[in-house]
Scaffold this active site. Structure first.
Site, short mmCIF file in Angstrom:
data_model
loop_
_atom_site.label_atom_id
_atom_site.label_comp_id
_atom_site.label_asym_id
_atom_site.label_seq_id
_atom_site.Cartn_x
_atom_site.Cartn_y
_atom_site.Cartn_z
N ASP A 29 0.87 -1.17 0.00
CA ASP A 29 0.00 0.00 0.00
C ASP A 29 0.92 1.24 0.00
OD1 ASP A 29 -2.43 1.59 0.70
OD2 ASP A 29 -1.32 1.88 2.56
N ASP A 82 -0.14 5.23 0.90
CA ASP A 82 -0.38 6.23 1.96
C ASP A 82 -0.51 5.55 3.32
OD1 ASP A 82 -0.58 8.53 0.26
OD2 ASP A 82 -2.53 7.82 -0.38
N ASP A 140 -1.77 -0.49 5.77
CA ASP A 140 -2.00 0.19 7.04
C ASP A 140 -3.47 0.29 7.44
OD1 ASP A 140 -2.50 2.15 4.96
OD2 ASP A 140 -2.65 3.61 6.58
O1 PGA Z 1 -5.92 7.61 -1.28
C1 PGA Z 1 -6.28 7.00 -0.26
O2 PGA Z 1 -7.39 7.19 0.25
C2 PGA Z 1 -5.38 5.99 0.41
O3 PGA Z 1 -4.39 5.45 -0.38
P1 PGA Z 1 -3.71 4.07 0.06
O4 PGA Z 1 -4.56 2.98 -0.54
O5 PGA Z 1 -2.32 4.16 -0.56
O6 PGA Z 1 -3.65 4.03 1.54
MG MG Z 2 -2.91 3.22 3.27
#
Ligand code: PGA
Ligand code: MG
Length: 272
Positions: free
Chosen positions: A19, A21, A182
């Site tokens: 992942d 963020d 996360d």
């Molecule tokens: O853009 C988002 O809401 C989160 O992105 P992610 O899947 O990398 O945690």
């Molecule tokens: Mg994330």
């Protein structure tokens, strides 16, 4: 022992999907700035970083809708307003990535996996057009053979489609793959794909502890993947470089030996 040795005894996984963020980068300051710019342009009060941290995880559209609602629940926000707000948000976010930071240990762990020839992919709910520029800016782009954004496929996490797609492209079966994320969307997507999931404790899981989703393992630092950096008895991540296994590693011992030889040679030359 490492977290990987515990979950994949005898062999490293062949494919690790990450992942973005809250896992590799702390992007909430830039996302919050873009949300607040959007709200200001619409004549609204700022949401602030703490609220935005809880709203991240389901892509830009849902983030914008939550910001318009001022709450996690966004069912009542209409489509026309969402489209307008999304345009403002996207323009603000595209112009602003200066506050995003790579989490400690990410560079060295990705480098180590790369050296071990583990295939790597990135699966994020962030819109695709923001992903490659951000990865390049953070010096992470070269590690990922496959990059899937939130709008690359018709489905996004927690749907397992992206994970199944990448595993097919990489020709790796679920039992040899690992997902690292996360938030609950990550754990649910991995479970639905039949893939082992490791979760990072420091990310954004809508304000809830990620252990509630029961991933295979929760770690506090990505370096727990590397040998000598994880204590399975306590579940504690040891600081890389301070762990006994690292101190006594073959590389360190060899380097010390070479230093001794070089010093001895230098002394011998000086005397002669
Ligand atoms: O853009 C988002 O809401 C989160 O992105 P992610 O899947 O990398 O945690
Ligand atoms: Mg994330």
């Amino acid at each position: 022992m490492s977290a990987l040795e515990r979950l994949f005894p005898g062999n490293l996984p062949r494919l690790v999907m990450f992942d973005l963020d809250g896992t590799l980068v702390d992007s909430v300051p830039d996302l919050a700035a873009a949300v607040d710019t959007m709200l200001a342009q619409m004549g609204r009060e700022p949401a602030g970083i703490e609220a935005v941290r809880e709203w991240i995880g389901n892509g830009a559209r849902v983030l914008v809708r939550r910001a318009l609602a001022g709450s996690f629940d966004h069912a009542h926000i209409d489509e026309a307003q969402t489209e307008h707000a999304l345009e403002l948000f996207s323009a603000a976010y595209a112009a602003h990535h200066a506050l995003t930071q790579v989490y400690p240990g990410v560079h060295e762990t990705l480098k180590w996996l790369h050296k071990k020839r583990v295939k790597m992919a990135l699966i994020t709910n962030k819109p695709e057009r923001f992903v490659a520029p951000l990865l390049d800016q953070m010096g992470l782009g070269r590690y990922f053979k496959w990059i899937i954004g939130g709008d690359t496929l018709p489905q996004q996490k927690p749907d397992p489609a992206a994970l199944l797609f990448v595993m097919k492209m990489a020709k790796v079966k679920a039992q040899h793959a690992l997902f690292i994320g996360d938030s609950r969307s990550d754990v649910q997507a991995a479970k639905a794909a039949g893939v082992t999931c490791i979760a990072l404790s420091y990310g954004y899981n809508h304000g809830r502890p990620i252990a509630e989703e029961s991933p295979a393992l929760v770690i506090d630092d990505l370096r727990a993947l590397m040998p000598g950096c994880f204590d399975p008895a306590t579940g504690i991540t040891l600081a890389h470089g301070n762990s006994p296994a690292h101190r006594d590693s073959i590389v360190v011992v060899t380097r010390k030996l070479w230093m001794k030889v070089i010093k001895a040679l230098a002394r011998w030359r000086w005397r002669a």
